[in-house]
Design an enzyme around this catalytic site. Structure first.
Site, PDB file in Angstrom:
ATOM      1  N   HIS A   1       0.318  48.102 -31.989  1.00  0.00           N
ATOM      2  CA  HIS A   1      -0.329  46.732 -31.132  1.00  0.00           C
ATOM      3  C   HIS A   1      -0.175  45.612 -31.675  1.00  0.00           C
ATOM      4  CE1 HIS A   1      -3.761  44.365 -29.720  1.00  0.00           C
ATOM      5  NE2 HIS A   1      -3.445  44.806 -28.584  1.00  0.00           N
TER       6      HIS A   1
ATOM      7  N   HIS B   1      -5.824  55.023 -22.984  1.00  0.00           N
ATOM      8  CA  HIS B   1      -5.422  53.593 -23.575  1.00  0.00           C
ATOM      9  C   HIS B   1      -4.990  53.940 -25.141  1.00  0.00           C
ATOM     10  CE1 HIS B   1      -6.901  49.612 -25.373  1.00  0.00           C
ATOM     11  NE2 HIS B   1      -5.697  49.192 -24.816  1.00  0.00           N
TER      12      HIS B   1
END
Length: 258
Positions: free
Chosen positions: A64, A22
């Site tokens: 992000h 991730h």
């Protein structure tokens, strides 16, 4: 190319590994930086997840959040800056002094790294609000060009159906996955309409019934973000197809094949 995960022969071919790092190396290094992807690779991972959005001048880059302050020394909306400005920011010092000075990478930098090393990539299309379709179109078009000579393309995912539509318009051959944090009415129909190859859920949402539904629809069942052994084993026992984790230090892809 690294050996990939295989599951039911009734499903379309799935060339990607079960284990996905991730944002590069989860929380062990500053997320979405090249240092994080190198650290994930050092732990034996051959597939990475990243977040991609557009700079003001249309360059896909890795971040992000919509804003800069959590993971860089900048402030404000990231998509309102040219990539040249973004590349000057410190994207590592927030994490630890060891990573101070890490840059905000372009998606092309990560693409070149993955292609050069035979790694797989899950590109989460994470648009600045209002740029959903455009971000999908640009990421799709450039990914199709960068991976044009590769046997296995990247895998796109997004919480935004408009972004997946944009990616389908410019790169219809690159597989897509609908990201879900809740199972709203019509979620499977939405994935079908987008011609998705996978549904990517919060891991707690999966059960035997909806895994079977997704597989019966010819799609794969992927999970995020799995950091506990009991949760990983539950997903393997359910027959899901891939696990996205922060804990690259805890789960060895070789030992946790399932």
């Amino acid at each position: 190319m690294t050996q990939a995960n295989t599951t039911s022969t009734a499903l379309p071919h799935w060339p990607y590994p079960r284990w996905v790092a991730h944002r590069g190396a989860g929380k062990l290094a500053p997320e979405n930086t090249m240092a994080a992807f190198r650290l994930g690779a050092a732990h034996g991972y051959t597939m990475f997840e990243c977040d991609a959005k557009l700079s003001f001048d249309g360059v896909p880059f890795l971040l992000h959040d919509a804003t800069l302050q959590r993971t860089t020394n900048g402030k404000g909306t990231a998509g309102e800056r040219d990539f040249g400005q973004l590349a000057q920011l410190d994207a590592g010092g927030w994490h630890s002094r060891a990573y101070a000075g890490e840059a905000v990478p372009s998606l092309e930098q990560l693409a070149r790294y993955c292609i050069a090393n035979g790694y797989f990539l899950n590109i989460e299309i994470k648009p600045t609000p209002g740029q959903e379709e455009e971000t999908g179109r640009v990421v799709g078009a450039l990914s199709a060009r960068w991976w044009k000579d590769e046997a296995v393309p990247p895998f796109f995912s997004s919480f935004k159906p408009e972004s997946l539509e944009g990616a389908r318009a410019t790169a219809p051959h690159i597989p897509r996955g609908l990201l879900l944090d809740t199972l709203t009415n019509g979620w499977l129909d939405t994935a079908r309409q987008l011609e998705c190859a996978a549904v990517v859920c919060n891991h707690a949402l999966w059960n035997a019934e909806n895994v079977a539904q997704v597989h019966a629809a010819g799609m794969r069942a992927l999970s995020y973000t799995v950091n506990d052994a009991w949760a990983a084993q539950r997903l393997i026992d359910l027959g899901t197809d891939a696990i996205i984790t922060d804990r690259v230090d805890r789960f060895s892809p070789e030992l946790w094949r399932g």
